[in-house]
Write a protein that holds these residues in place. Structure first.
Motif, PDB file in Angstrom:
ATOM      1  N   ARG A   1       8.172 -12.006  -6.536  1.00 46.28           N
ATOM      2  CA  ARG A   1       8.293 -13.536  -7.123  1.00 46.28           C
ATOM      3  C   ARG A   1       9.726 -14.431  -6.649  1.00 46.28           C
ATOM      4  O   ARG A   1       9.454 -15.591  -6.460  1.00 46.28           O
ATOM      5  CB  ARG A   1       9.434 -13.263  -8.843  1.00 46.28           C
ATOM      6  CG  ARG A   1       9.153 -13.781  -9.360  1.00 46.28           C
ATOM      7  CD  ARG A   1       9.744 -13.174 -11.108  1.00 46.28           C
ATOM      8  NE  ARG A   1      10.297 -14.553 -11.075  1.00 46.28           N
ATOM      9  CZ  ARG A   1       9.522 -15.636 -12.477  1.00 46.28           C
ATOM     10  NH1 ARG A   1       8.246 -14.690 -12.490  1.00 46.28           N
ATOM     11  NH2 ARG A   1      10.262 -15.965 -12.859  1.00 46.28           N
TER      12      ARG A   1
ATOM     13  N   HIS B   1      -4.306 -17.100  -5.325  1.00 40.08           N
ATOM     14  CA  HIS B   1      -3.896 -15.678  -5.612  1.00 40.08           C
ATOM     15  C   HIS B   1      -4.501 -14.260  -5.020  1.00 40.08           C
ATOM     16  O   HIS B   1      -4.998 -14.586  -4.083  1.00 40.08           O
ATOM     17  CB  HIS B   1      -2.704 -15.134  -7.102  1.00 40.08           C
ATOM     18  CG  HIS B   1      -4.397 -15.388  -7.840  1.00 40.08           C
ATOM     19  ND1 HIS B   1      -5.139 -14.466  -7.720  1.00 40.08           N
ATOM     20  CD2 HIS B   1      -5.052 -16.254  -8.520  1.00 40.08           C
ATOM     21  CE1 HIS B   1      -5.800 -14.151  -8.691  1.00 40.08           C
ATOM     22  NE2 HIS B   1      -6.250 -15.628  -9.472  1.00 40.08           N
TER      23      HIS B   1
ATOM     24  N   ARG C   1       1.335 -10.625  -7.930  1.00 37.14           N
ATOM     25  CA  ARG C   1       1.248 -11.655  -9.734  1.00 37.14           C
ATOM     26  C   ARG C   1       2.314 -11.325  -9.643  1.00 37.14           C
ATOM     27  O   ARG C   1       2.521 -12.605  -9.930  1.00 37.14           O
ATOM     28  CB  ARG C   1       1.536  -9.655 -10.552  1.00 37.14           C
ATOM     29  CG  ARG C   1      -0.139  -9.751 -11.047  1.00 37.14           C
ATOM     30  CD  ARG C   1      -0.750  -8.964 -12.310  1.00 37.14           C
ATOM     31  NE  ARG C   1       0.114 -10.448 -13.890  1.00 37.14           N
ATOM     32  CZ  ARG C   1      -0.482 -11.345 -13.813  1.00 37.14           C
ATOM     33  NH1 ARG C   1      -1.605 -11.259 -13.268  1.00 37.14           N
ATOM     34  NH2 ARG C   1       0.410 -12.648 -15.227  1.00 37.14           N
ATOM     35  N   PRO C   2       3.705 -10.766  -9.295  1.00 38.06           N
ATOM     36  CA  PRO C   2       4.755 -11.645  -8.456  1.00 38.06           C
ATOM     37  C   PRO C   2       4.949 -12.256  -7.693  1.00 38.06           C
ATOM     38  O   PRO C   2       5.514 -13.515  -8.875  1.00 38.06           O
ATOM     39  CB  PRO C   2       5.432 -10.420  -7.995  1.00 38.06           C
ATOM     40  CG  PRO C   2       5.077  -9.803  -8.013  1.00 38.06           C
ATOM     41  CD  PRO C   2       3.964  -9.502  -8.440  1.00 38.06           C
ATOM     42  N   ARG C   3       3.855 -12.874  -6.881  1.00 36.92           N
ATOM     43  CA  ARG C   3       3.859 -14.459  -6.315  1.00 36.92           C
ATOM     44  C   ARG C   3       3.682 -15.004  -6.809  1.00 36.92           C
ATOM     45  O   ARG C   3       4.037 -16.197  -6.513  1.00 36.92           O
ATOM     46  CB  ARG C   3       2.667 -13.564  -4.815  1.00 36.92           C
ATOM     47  CG  ARG C   3       4.079 -12.645  -3.858  1.00 36.92           C
ATOM     48  CD  ARG C   3       2.706 -12.687  -2.266  1.00 36.92           C
ATOM     49  NE  ARG C   3       3.430 -11.616  -2.266  1.00 36.92           N
ATOM     50  CZ  ARG C   3       3.119 -11.077  -0.456  1.00 36.92           C
ATOM     51  NH1 ARG C   3       1.678 -10.985  -0.197  1.00 36.92           N
ATOM     52  NH2 ARG C   3       3.250  -9.414  -0.602  1.00 36.92           N
ATOM     53  N   ARG C   4       2.443 -14.873  -7.470  1.00 38.21           N
ATOM     54  CA  ARG C   4       1.821 -15.778  -8.479  1.00 38.21           C
ATOM     55  C   ARG C   4       3.061 -16.088  -9.694  1.00 38.21           C
ATOM     56  O   ARG C   4       2.846 -17.445 -10.048  1.00 38.21           O
ATOM     57  CB  ARG C   4       0.452 -15.258  -9.051  1.00 38.21           C
ATOM     58  CG  ARG C   4      -0.030 -16.270 -10.585  1.00 38.21           C
ATOM     59  CD  ARG C   4      -0.988 -15.697 -11.159  1.00 38.21           C
ATOM     60  NE  ARG C   4      -2.008 -16.857 -11.465  1.00 38.21           N
ATOM     61  CZ  ARG C   4      -3.193 -16.185 -12.066  1.00 38.21           C
ATOM     62  NH1 ARG C   4      -4.244 -15.443 -11.638  1.00 38.21           N
ATOM     63  NH2 ARG C   4      -3.218 -18.072 -13.158  1.00 38.21           N
ATOM     64  N   SER C   5       3.289 -15.785 -10.356  1.00 40.34           N
ATOM     65  CA  SER C   5       4.472 -16.276 -10.965  1.00 40.34           C
ATOM     66  C   SER C   5       5.499 -16.772 -10.952  1.00 40.34           C
ATOM     67  O   SER C   5       6.242 -17.397 -11.036  1.00 40.34           O
ATOM     68  CB  SER C   5       4.681 -14.983 -12.522  1.00 40.34           C
ATOM     69  OG  SER C   5       5.625 -14.017 -11.302  1.00 40.34           O
TER      70      SER C   5
ATOM     71  N   TYR D   1       5.640 -18.567  -8.057  1.00 33.80           N
ATOM     72  CA  TYR D   1       4.510 -19.688  -7.724  1.00 33.80           C
ATOM     73  C   TYR D   1       4.716 -20.973  -9.657  1.00 33.80           C
ATOM     74  O   TYR D   1       5.599 -22.182  -9.075  1.00 33.80           O
ATOM     75  CB  TYR D   1       3.062 -19.826  -7.464  1.00 33.80           C
ATOM     76  CG  TYR D   1       2.489 -20.815  -7.840  1.00 33.80           C
ATOM     77  CD1 TYR D   1       2.376 -21.998  -7.017  1.00 33.80           C
ATOM     78  CD2 TYR D   1       1.282 -20.971  -8.389  1.00 33.80           C
ATOM     79  CE1 TYR D   1       1.301 -23.205  -7.493  1.00 33.80           C
ATOM     80  CE2 TYR D   1       0.960 -21.584  -9.199  1.00 33.80           C
ATOM     81  CZ  TYR D   1       0.915 -22.807  -8.021  1.00 33.80           C
ATOM     82  OH  TYR D   1       0.474 -23.641  -8.765  1.00 33.80           O
ATOM     83  N   GLU D   2       4.768 -20.687 -10.230  1.00 34.16           N
ATOM     84  CA  GLU D   2       4.641 -20.666 -11.563  1.00 34.16           C
ATOM     85  C   GLU D   2       5.717 -21.053 -11.881  1.00 34.16           C
ATOM     86  O   GLU D   2       5.722 -22.564 -12.415  1.00 34.16           O
ATOM     87  CB  GLU D   2       3.393 -19.958 -12.833  1.00 34.16           C
ATOM     88  CG  GLU D   2       1.865 -19.593 -12.136  1.00 34.16           C
ATOM     89  CD  GLU D   2       1.518 -18.920 -12.924  1.00 34.16           C
ATOM     90  OE1 GLU D   2       1.883 -18.132 -13.771  1.00 34.16           O
ATOM     91  OE2 GLU D   2       0.331 -18.946 -13.140  1.00 34.16           O
ATOM     92  N   ALA D   3       6.457 -20.278 -11.750  1.00 25.12           N
ATOM     93  CA  ALA D   3       8.150 -19.944 -12.906  1.00 25.12           C
ATOM     94  C   ALA D   3       8.501 -21.292 -11.328  1.00 25.12           C
ATOM     95  O   ALA D   3       9.577 -22.209 -12.387  1.00 25.12           O
ATOM     96  CB  ALA D   3       8.993 -18.902 -12.078  1.00 25.12           C
TER      97      ALA D   3
ATOM     98  N   ASN E   1       7.272 -25.045 -12.807  1.00 22.71           N
ATOM     99  CA  ASN E   1       8.001 -25.533 -13.772  1.00 22.71           C
ATOM    100  C   ASN E   1       9.168 -25.773 -13.658  1.00 22.71           C
ATOM    101  O   ASN E   1       9.603 -26.935 -14.210  1.00 22.71           O
ATOM    102  CB  ASN E   1       7.836 -23.799 -14.472  1.00 22.71           C
ATOM    103  CG  ASN E   1       6.486 -24.034 -15.263  1.00 22.71           C
ATOM    104  OD1 ASN E   1       5.515 -25.134 -16.101  1.00 22.71           O
ATOM    105  ND2 ASN E   1       5.747 -23.169 -15.254  1.00 22.71           N
TER     106      ASN E   1
END
Lengths: 335, 335
Positions: free
Chosen positions: B162, B184, B192-196, B198-200, B203
């Motif tokens: 993440r 992804h 999954r954590p890499r993606r989240s 990225y998203e976090a 934002n």
DNA sequence: CCGGCCCTGTGGAACGTTCCAGGCTGTCGC
DNA sequence: GCGACAGCCTGGAACGTTCCACAGGGCCGG
């Protein structure tokens, strides 16, 4: 953490240990009800047969040991795929061990495998002495993959490295090159025949005077060292045949750092056709070996001795093929 | 082909089997003369202890099983190096098995290892269900490498994916990018954590509206598919964070074929810091994980349970670091 | 000179399987 | 009604080790 045994299963199912054994290895003559009872008990207990005990009494482990000399070299990955697939197909499992290119560690890895009583051994480009190989072959069917081997009782499967070396030279000569140098692979598997194939082809083309082989190794560093050495030679060669793709990568890096353009200033050829090499700075001209097939053939050779009792030695030689890509071009007019 | 046993050695040396056993495992209280006699006899016969039999009676095999999900992914090579070194250092040997990214084959590979009664299990980025992992952990200390795992009785060691994902976005934003897309890694370990991450981070930088994640996988093909998909989006992103280096290679290939220049037209970042990626068409900006250390830590975790009796679960998280190379640049002024 | 102990060495049980020889039932044919 | 045989199941020996309990002999101290 306590492993249930066949006895535990027997007790729970209310039958004898022998019956459990019968069910577990799917032997015949078991009533449907007993079979069910045993299976249920086994599942409930999380029973898992103990291969060590099995291997002890049948004198078969159904395991093939694989020694991989260098896990980092992609050459072996496809070979292992082939080994694995062939092993499974014949009811065996492959277990890998590696020696990280260190002779002593390799020997220990082989020892471990042998002590485990694997049924057969595939040595992928081993670095150990032939005495070690011979010793292993004495206790278990052994095949060497990736290099020709002259040891009694040992089979081998490899590509025709000599021919491959010739292919490279032919290609470069056809493109118009004369000063073709070679960064050889030292003690690496197949390095010697590749080199002699290079030399023979050079002579065949009447370019004997241009033969120039500098030491290298089957690693990136080997290519780096070799190319650095080469850059100090007076008239720079117009083409370089590097012992394998891994070292060709290193060599390309050195050329790049030196501001020498490939293939305009110098042509480069590797050996192995690694996938990564297609994606390299510039797509590498190389020689392909049927790696996957080499793996499955290796297993077939082991199995021939194991299950058909073959006693004569076999040496399977596969043809390499040239893959022309972007690192080879005609030499510059004049330099 | 017939393996000599401890009895054969005993007979030849004129001593009891027990004495031979004593000598072989270097226990004390053996006279120098007996020791010599036994050793000589063993050498003469080519005696090699049978690990299966040993494992049966001591309830230890001194073998650590390692499942590698994909032998082709260089990420694992360094991890295996670390595992191997740590294992040997503590008197164990590592044996590898692979599932070729196929869940069922992976489960079978684990089964084989467990049936062999390995003393511990390291699962490198396994694809199997957590039920399978939990089951394995029930019979033997098990640690999952490369992905965080929430299963009871299982330890894990991995990098902070993440955080890594955030690092990438921060870097790109700092370079001036806003339309940053992500290919992804599907079900891959850490995807999954890499993606989240990225998203976090998107934002956090107020770029939520530009979040665009398309499916991919931890393979070259995954990157190819993802990038093709991305190329159909209306305003092309100015930067792409690809789930791992292997797929970044595939993505770069697609861009090249499409005549899109990196980093001039588009910036690309990978994850893993594979060595080969330094030598790629263009040196890739990526995120590094301490792979070797992850391997040795994995072994340490197994050993803690095995030899020190730890019963609580541990989750070791290592920090990733950004490695800026040549595939990232400020975005083009206007497109 | 005797009791004890250390040193060296031994045989047998156990580990978890497989395999063999054999033991029950029950059915079938004559 | 009896023998033979098939179908199902069982106990024990064996595989190659380790480990335990113990044995013999030499030496030492008292």
């Amino acid at each position: 953490m306590k492993h249930p045994t066949i006895h535990d299963v027997a007790a729970r199912a209310g039958v004898s240990k022998s019956l459990v054994s019968l069910v577990m290895r799917e032997a015949g003559n078991v009533s449907e009800s007993s079979r069910r009872a045993v299976l249920d008990a086994a599942r409930a207990l999380g029973y898992r047969p103990n291969r060590a005990a099995q291997a002890l009494v049948r004198r078969r482990s159904q395991i093939l040991g694989v020694l991989v000399s260098d896990l980092h070299n992609p050459f072996f990955h496809d070979a292992v795929d082939g080994i694995d697939a062939a092993a499974v197909e014949h009811g065996y499992r492959a277990l890998l061990s590696t020696g990280h290119l260190v002779t002593k560690q390799e020997a220990q890895a082989i020892d471990t495998l042998l002590e485990l009583r694997v049924d057969g051994l595939v040595l992928a480009s081993p670095r150990v002495t032939s005495a070690t190989v011979a010793e292993a072959a004495q206790s278990v069917p052994t095949v060497v993959l990736g290099r020709s081997v002259r040891v009694d009782g040992v089979d081998s499967v490899h590509n025709d490295d000599r021919l491959g070396g010739g292919l490279v030279v032919d290609h470069l000569v056809e493109r118009g090159h004369e000063r073709i140098a070679h960064i050889h692979g030292g003690k690496g598997a197949g390095a010697r025949p590749r080199r002699s194939g290079y030399e023979a082809a050079m002579n065949r083309h009447g370019l004997g005077e241009h033969i120039l082989a500098v030491p290298g190794a089957f690693t990136e560093q080997g290519g780096v060292d070799g190319m650095r050495r080469l850059l100090t030679t007076k008239p720079l060669p117009t083409a370089v045949f590097v012992a394998n793709d891994l070292s060709a990568m290193g060599a390309l890096g050195v050329l790049d750092d030196a501001g020498i353009t490939v293939p305009d200033d110098i042509s480069v050829v590797g050996y192995d056709n690694l996938r990564a090499v297609e994606y390299s700075r510039i797509s590498l001209t190389t020689v392909d070996q049927p790696r996957y097939d080499m793996g499955s053939i290796a297993v077939a050779l082991v199995l021939e001795r194991l299950e058909e009792g073959r006693r004569t030695d076999r040496d399977v030689v596969l043809p390499p093929t040239l893959v022309v890509r972007d690192t080879t071009a005609p030499p510059r007019r004049r330099r």
